[in-house]
Design an enzyme around this catalytic site. Structure first.
Site, PDB file in Angstrom:
ATOM      1  N   ARG A  39      44.423  11.986  23.981  1.00  0.00           N
ATOM      2  CA  ARG A  39      44.716  11.599  25.061  1.00  0.00           C
ATOM      3  C   ARG A  39      43.314  11.509  26.141  1.00  0.00           C
ATOM      4  O   ARG A  39      42.845  12.654  25.232  1.00  0.00           O
ATOM      5  CB  ARG A  39      45.081  13.238  25.393  1.00  0.00           C
ATOM      6  CG  ARG A  39      45.218  14.168  24.680  1.00  0.00           C
ATOM      7  CD  ARG A  39      46.781  15.392  24.536  1.00  0.00           C
ATOM      8  NE  ARG A  39      47.209  15.470  25.968  1.00  0.00           N
ATOM      9  CZ  ARG A  39      48.562  14.893  25.509  1.00  0.00           C
ATOM     10  NH1 ARG A  39      49.285  14.536  24.673  1.00  0.00           N
ATOM     11  NH2 ARG A  39      49.564  15.018  26.288  1.00  0.00           N
TER      12      ARG A  39
ATOM     13  N   LYS B 167      52.556  18.607  31.095  1.00  0.00           N
ATOM     14  CA  LYS B 167      54.167  18.895  31.941  1.00  0.00           C
ATOM     15  C   LYS B 167      54.661  19.722  32.481  1.00  0.00           C
ATOM     16  O   LYS B 167      55.494  20.228  33.655  1.00  0.00           O
ATOM     17  CB  LYS B 167      55.229  17.696  31.584  1.00  0.00           C
ATOM     18  CG  LYS B 167      54.643  16.205  32.473  1.00  0.00           C
ATOM     19  CD  LYS B 167      55.742  15.364  31.619  1.00  0.00           C
ATOM     20  CE  LYS B 167      55.632  15.105  30.543  1.00  0.00           C
ATOM     21  NZ  LYS B 167      57.088  13.808  30.244  1.00  0.00           N
TER      22      LYS B 167
ATOM     23  N   GLU C 149      58.487  10.763  28.907  1.00  0.00           N
ATOM     24  CA  GLU C 149      60.086  10.840  28.991  1.00  0.00           C
ATOM     25  C   GLU C 149      60.462  12.032  30.610  1.00  0.00           C
ATOM     26  O   GLU C 149      59.808  12.489  31.052  1.00  0.00           O
ATOM     27  CB  GLU C 149      60.209  13.027  28.321  1.00  0.00           C
ATOM     28  CG  GLU C 149      61.603  13.234  27.647  1.00  0.00           C
ATOM     29  CD  GLU C 149      61.179  14.290  27.057  1.00  0.00           C
ATOM     30  OE1 GLU C 149      60.374  14.978  26.377  1.00  0.00           O
ATOM     31  OE2 GLU C 149      62.063  15.340  26.333  1.00  0.00           O
TER      32      GLU C 149
END
Ligand code: ATP
Ligand code: MG
Length: 560
Positions: free
Chosen positions: A262, A272, A36
């Site tokens: 992850r 982020k 994204e």
């Protein structure tokens, strides 16, 4: 041939290999990396990039770069550019397959219409608050919305009105009609479209409705004929919805979602949102600050793409979350640079030494090895003279027992030069040591013992009249705790910031340093690996970042 360390295989490789063997998807392997564009990529994304592009490479397949740009407010062109630069830097190529979820808005809209026509989606006019209440909890089933049984015609008309901007934000949503009693909350009539009257970086003001992540992601995968849609574990509970979306429209292909753990790194935040906060609130000097765990930060810090790829390979791919020690990443960088970086001498915290029996005004050039790991990198000349700088920490007036470097009366080897013995210590009025007096043994030229006598310490040095001034930036972890989110109530990760993560020192370096290009990596002997700063280094004003020290804690940890 170069030696290749064998790393353990992983379950995703096994699945893909089996699928290919069984002729699934006609033996095609097609993955995608779907960032994204709402921030810069971090080292966790690097793991995902290496996995997606790596599997495609290994199985003779393809990997797309797809910007998941369904959220108009948070996305910016700057992020798109930085993401492309980072993927390229890591050494991967998406060829002509640069895609945007926003390119599929029309097609996704058609899929939504298809769902409505099949009676599988409806426009809901409950308020966001009511929707939350109707959804139920983990232990209680949800309740059907009173708008759930609207007719197909009514839904088609209302959805078109949504698209035309006839409703305000939050007034209504398009929802999938699945099962309000499902034990999986994601399946309780999830929203597929919401109204957002925001400008989009690619579609401008064309759309006022935007597809939700699960719907857009699954169907973008299908549109691109993705075979293996690799994502992180938090999407595991979304997989039934992913499948539902693909199965209930006439999707052009049938991708399969596979989840993996992850990457979490000690002393590091990989979110982020938090990284954006560090940048916006100026705790760091931009996204590419060398203390940032962003790919651009590591690049500026002096990391090589090879070291990051090696790291991604070594950490493997698991089905269970864990925290990887930051020192493994540092280990990978040392492994890479040890073979490739030329050695130089630089004194980070200089202390002047006068060699009293060395002829005044004389200089000479000594031979130094550029890389003891690689003879083909050759030799260079290093000037020597009566006055040199040594590292302050290499001298102690009153040393403890096992201190083998310089102290009054002791003899050490100057790397590539001579044996010197400390004869006197000069101090200022405050008692600070400002200079040392030494003598040298002319017979020890090149650092060789003339008569077999032993010295225990070898130190680096730089000739005073030849020294080049350089600004050197030494970094420590950005956070004080291995888990930056480990905080007392009412505190945040910002309270764990290490106030001493950056130290700037004025360094004296050998003259060869004057010739280096921004981005070049070096080992400053005994002091670590350094890189000429990409942004600020010039030949007139050299600036170096320490990439990593030479101390190898990971090797020690892994032996325990
Ligand atoms: P963040 O949580 O840091 O905001 P994100 O998941 O929202 O990250 P995306 O741009 O959606 O960021 O991520 C792109 C891809 O990278 C996704 O497939 C995501 O699963 C993967 N990814 C993100 N963070 C990690 C991580 N720490 N380790 C491995 N893969 C990751
Ligand atoms: Mg995301």
């Amino acid at each position: 041939m170069e030696e290749k360390t064998t790393t353990p295989s992983h379950f995703i490789r096994t699945i893909i290999r089996e699928d290919k063997k069984n002729g699934k998807n006609d033996g095609r392997v097609h993955t995608r990396f779907p960032p994204e564009p709402n921030g810069y990529l971090h080292i966790g994304h690097a793991k995902s990039i290496c996995l997606n592009f790596g599997m495609a490479e290994e199985f003779d397949g393809k990997c797309n770069l797809r910007f998941d740009d369904t959220n108009p407010e948070k996305e910016e062109v700057e992020y798109v550019e930085s993401i492309k630069e980072d993927v390229r830097w890591l050494g991967f190529d998406w060829e002509d397959r640069e895609y945007y979820a926003s390119d599929y808005f029309e097609q996704l809209y058609e899929f939504a219409i298809e769902l409505i026509k099949k009676g599988k989606a409806y426009v809901d006019h409950l308020t966001p608050d009511q929707i939350r209440k109707y959804r139920g909890t983990l232990t209680e089933p949800g309740k059907n919305s009173p708008y759930r049984d609207r007719t197909v015609e009514e839904n088609l008309e209302l959805f078109e009105k949504m698209r035309n901007g006839d409703f305000g934000e939050g007034e209504c949503v398009l929802r999938a009609k699945i099962d309000m009693a499902s034990p999986n909350i994601n399946m309780r009539d999830p929203a597929l479209y919401r109204i957002k009257k925001a400008h989009h970086h690619r579609t401008g003001d064309k759309w006022v409705i935007y597809p939700m992540y699960d719907f857009a992601h699954a169907l973008s995968d299908a549109i691109e004929h993705i075979t293996h849609s690799l994502c992180t574990l938090e999407f595991e509970d979304h997989r039934p919805l992913y499948d539902w979306c693909v199965e209930n429209v006439s999707a052009p292909s049938r991708p399969v979602q596979i989840e993996f753990a992850r990457l979490n790194l000690s002393y590091t935040v990989l979110s982020k949102r938090k990284l954006l906060q560090l940048v916006r609130e100026k705790y760091v000097d931009g996204w590419d600050d060398p203390r940032m765990p962003t790919i651009s930060g590591f690049r500026r810090r002096g990391y090589t793409p090879e070291s990051v790829r090696d790291f991604s390979e070594r950490i493997g791919v698991a089905k269970k979350d864990s925290i990887v020690d930051l020192s493994l990443l540092e280990f990978c960088l040392r492994e890479d640079l040890n073979k490739r970086a030329e050695r130089r001498m630089a004194v980070l915290r200089p202390l002047k030494v006068v060699i009293e029996n060395y002829p005044e005004g004389q200089t000479e050039e000594l031979d130094a090895v550029n890389n003891p790991e690689d003879d083909s990198m050759g030799m260079r000349k290093v000037p020597f003279s009566r006055e040199i700088y040594i590292e302050r920490t290499d001298f102690m007036e009153d040393p403890p027992k096992k201190f083998f470097r310089l102290y009054p009366g002791n003899e050490v080897r100057l790397r590539y030069a001579y044996f010197i013995t400390c004869t006197d210590v000069v101090k200022d009025e405050n008692g600070e040591i400002i200079e040392l007096r030494c003598t040298y043994d002319p017979a020890s030229r090149g650092g060789n013992s003339p008569d077999g006598r032993k010295v225990r310490g070898t130190i680096h040095w730089v000739s005073v009249p030849h020294a080049v001034d350089a600004e050197v930036r030494l970094y420590d972890n950005l956070f004080k705790k291995p888990d930056p989110d480990d905080v007392d109530e009412g505190r945040t990760f910002l309270d764990n910031i290490n106030p001493n993560s950056l130290e700037v020192v004025n360094t004296k370096a050998e003259p060869a340093i004057g010739e280096v290009q921004a981005g070049d990596n070096f080992q400053f002997e005994r002091m670590g690996y350094f890189v000429a700063d990409k942004k600020e280094h010039t030949s007139g004003k050299p600036v170096f970042n320490r990439s990593v020290t030479l101390r190898d804690t990971w090797a020690k940890i892994s032996k325990k």
